[in-house]
Scaffold this active site. Structure first.
Site, PDB file in Angstrom:
ATOM      1  N   SER A  39       2.273  -4.703 -12.343  1.00 12.63           N
ATOM      2  CA  SER A  39       1.640  -5.799 -11.606  1.00 12.63           C
ATOM      3  C   SER A  39       0.174  -5.447 -11.466  1.00 12.63           C
ATOM      4  CB  SER A  39       2.304  -6.002 -10.236  1.00 12.63           C
ATOM      5  OG  SER A  39       2.351  -4.803  -9.488  1.00 12.63           O
ATOM      6  N   GLU A  41      -3.727  -6.340  -9.539  1.00 14.00           N
ATOM      7  CA  GLU A  41      -4.382  -6.917  -8.369  1.00 14.00           C
ATOM      8  C   GLU A  41      -5.838  -7.238  -8.697  1.00 14.00           C
ATOM      9  OE1 GLU A  41      -3.214  -5.577  -4.480  1.00 14.00           O
ATOM     10  OE2 GLU A  41      -5.321  -5.212  -3.977  1.00 14.00           O
ATOM     11  N   TYR A  73      -7.634 -10.671  -0.056  1.00 14.41           N
ATOM     12  CA  TYR A  73      -8.561 -11.254   0.904  1.00 14.41           C
ATOM     13  C   TYR A  73      -9.722 -10.286   1.098  1.00 14.41           C
ATOM     14  CZ  TYR A  73      -5.819 -14.994   3.203  1.00 14.41           C
ATOM     15  OH  TYR A  73      -5.155 -16.148   3.494  1.00 14.41           O
ATOM     16  N   ALA A  75     -12.414  -8.547   3.921  1.00 17.68           N
ATOM     17  CA  ALA A  75     -12.235  -8.067   5.296  1.00 17.68           C
ATOM     18  C   ALA A  75     -12.370  -9.231   6.262  1.00 17.68           C
ATOM     19  CB  ALA A  75     -13.271  -6.992   5.613  1.00 17.68           C
ATOM     20  N   ASP A 133      -7.742  -6.136   7.319  1.00 16.33           N
ATOM     21  CA  ASP A 133      -8.845  -5.338   7.866  1.00 16.33           C
ATOM     22  C   ASP A 133      -9.753  -6.215   8.708  1.00 16.33           C
ATOM     23  OD1 ASP A 133      -8.042  -3.004   6.497  1.00 16.33           O
ATOM     24  OD2 ASP A 133      -9.005  -3.742   4.662  1.00 16.33           O
ATOM     25  N   ALA A 150       1.792  -6.704  10.634  1.00 18.41           N
ATOM     26  CA  ALA A 150       2.427  -7.133   9.379  1.00 18.41           C
ATOM     27  C   ALA A 150       3.918  -7.390   9.543  1.00 18.41           C
ATOM     28  CB  ALA A 150       2.182  -6.097   8.291  1.00 18.41           C
ATOM     29  N   HIS A 174      -1.522   5.582   7.153  1.00 23.12           N
ATOM     30  CA  HIS A 174      -2.518   4.576   7.520  1.00 23.12           C
ATOM     31  C   HIS A 174      -3.506   5.167   8.520  1.00 23.12           C
ATOM     32  CE1 HIS A 174      -4.295   0.931   9.216  1.00 23.12           C
ATOM     33  NE2 HIS A 174      -3.826   0.275   8.173  1.00 23.12           N
ATOM     34  N   ASP A 183       4.136   5.846  11.122  1.00 23.88           N
ATOM     35  CA  ASP A 183       3.774   5.042   9.958  1.00 23.88           C
ATOM     36  C   ASP A 183       5.003   4.725   9.113  1.00 23.88           C
ATOM     37  OD1 ASP A 183       1.738   3.710   8.584  1.00 23.88           O
ATOM     38  OD2 ASP A 183       1.444   5.367   7.187  1.00 23.88           O
ATOM     39  N   LYS A 190       9.014  -3.282   8.449  1.00 25.61           N
ATOM     40  CA  LYS A 190       8.533  -4.370   7.572  1.00 25.61           C
ATOM     41  C   LYS A 190       9.574  -4.712   6.509  1.00 25.61           C
ATOM     42  CE  LYS A 190       4.539  -2.340   6.599  1.00 25.61           C
ATOM     43  NZ  LYS A 190       3.166  -2.118   6.060  1.00 25.61           N
ATOM     44  N   GLN A 237     -18.454   5.009  -6.128  1.00 22.47           N
ATOM     45  CA  GLN A 237     -17.820   3.858  -5.488  1.00 22.47           C
ATOM     46  C   GLN A 237     -16.415   4.211  -5.005  1.00 22.47           C
ATOM     47  OE1 GLN A 237     -16.447   0.421  -7.922  1.00 22.47           O
ATOM     48  NE2 GLN A 237     -17.930  -0.774  -6.744  1.00 22.47           N
ATOM     49  N   PHE A 241     -14.932   3.816  -1.227  1.00 25.56           N
ATOM     50  CA  PHE A 241     -13.699   3.100  -0.907  1.00 25.56           C
ATOM     51  C   PHE A 241     -12.729   4.009  -0.161  1.00 25.56           C
ATOM     52  CE2 PHE A 241     -13.788  -0.153  -4.680  1.00 25.56           C
ATOM     53  CZ  PHE A 241     -14.757  -0.882  -4.003  1.00 25.56           C
ATOM     54  N   HIS A 291       1.568  -0.636  -9.965  1.00 23.00           N
ATOM     55  CA  HIS A 291       0.699  -1.713  -9.500  1.00 23.00           C
ATOM     56  C   HIS A 291      -0.740  -1.235  -9.685  1.00 23.00           C
ATOM     57  CE1 HIS A 291      -0.420  -5.249  -7.085  1.00 23.00           C
ATOM     58  NE2 HIS A 291      -1.292  -4.472  -6.472  1.00 23.00           N
TER      59      HIS A 291
END
Length: 316
Positions: A39, A41, A73, A75, A133, A150, A174, A183, A190, A237, A241, A291
């Site tokens: 998959s 993103e 999405y 932030a 976020d 969530a 997290h 966590d 979920k 970068q 992140f 993914h």
């Protein structure tokens, strides 16, 4: 006269080579086995030029026939309308199965449910449900009339329609979690609320993910925990992140990219080697779903998918 084959007569270099450990190669995937499930993103672009780049990325990766593609999405839910437009266009104009991100940030339950219904009416059956976020520089606060977290969003979406739902998992915990166990318990809630699978935050040490799988099983989690893979071509970068999302960047990775700041082609080649080794090792450990966080740049993802045994479908 007998020849002296003692290591004592060998050079120090040869002695080191002959007495060092031997490493066999990673096993190759059996050609009879099915290729792994993929998959991809994407993120919604903010300019027309970047939108063209996004659609070029989508078209490049479409022949790999991923099981789904997701669109993020920004932030604070800042790109909600653009995300909806892109997901709907993917459904209309491509053969891909789109999954839409939905978050809890900055919206009431009524608004989130309305967005979910519009997705369902547009034929979108897969949601990536996330807490989301907050805007940069602010702490997360649940919306007074919204889904707090969530797990609440997952339960609410299942009441709207029978969506397939993916949620996030964090092999390195997290950043806002009170403890690793808390966590894990949140992840289990979920999944118990109706999520189908979890997709992990990206990681660079394969052992981190494999240990996380062991912890998940010990916690009673049996749903697929799909590894999130981020091919890196811009190390600076990636460090930025990672600082924001709590993923660690190992020192060996910095050494591999050292001296490539002004050499983008070498950076891409180094990123390919790192990611290919990572997925090959995961594949050798039985992982058959991946993914990819594409960053809207398809070439590294396409090449790594090829290494995994995925081949493009030829258009009719």
């Amino acid at each position: 006269m007998a020849m002296d084959t003692s290591l004592d007569t060998a050079s120090p270099t040869l002695q080191r080579w002959l007495t060092g450990p031997r490493f066999s190669g990673l096993p190759m995937r059996n050609a009879d086995l099915p290729a792994p499930k993929l998959s991809f993103e994407f993120f919604p672009p903010r300019t027309e030029a970047l939108e063209q780049q996004l659609w070029a990325c989508i078209k490049r990766l479409e022949p790999l026939a991923p099981r789904f593609v997701s669109v993020t999405y920004g932030a604070g839910g800042s790109t909600q309308a653009r995300t909806h437009a892109i997901v709907s266009r993917i459904a209309r104009e491509t053969g891909l199965v789109p999954a839409a991100h939905l978050t809890c940030v900055g919206a009431t339950r009524v608004d989130v449910d309305a967005v979910a219904r519009r997705y369902w009416e547009a034929g979108i059956r897969h949601i990536v449900a996330l807490r989301g976020d907050p805007p940069p520089g602010s702490a997360y606060e649940p919306h007074p009339g919204g889904y707090p977290y969530a797990v609440d969003l997952v339960a609410g979406l299942k009441m709207v329609a029978d969506f397939e739902i993916s949620v996030a998992a964090y092999p390195e915990v997290h950043p806002a979690a009170s403890s690793p166990m808390a966590d894990l318990e949140n992840l289990k809630r979920k999944l118990d609320a109706g999520a189908t699978r979890a997709i992990t935050q990206y990681f660079f040490e394969t052992s981190t993910y494999l240990r996380f799988l062991d912890l998940c099983l010990a916690a009673g989690i049996t749903a697929p925990i799909v590894p999130g893979i981020m091919p890196v071509s811009n190390f600076a970068q990636a460090v930025k992140f990672s600082d924001m999302c709590g993923a660690s960047v190992p020192a060996w990775m910095g050494r591999l990219f050292e001296g490539t700041d002004d050499d983008p082609e070498t950076r891409r080649m180094v990123g390919m080697v790192i990611a290919a080794e990572q997925v090959r090792l995961l594949q050798a450990n039985g992982v058959d779903e991946f993914h990819f966080y594409t960053l809207n740049r398809p070439d590294l993802t396409y090449a790594i998918a090829h290494v995994l045994g995925v081949r493009a479908r030829v258009a009719a």
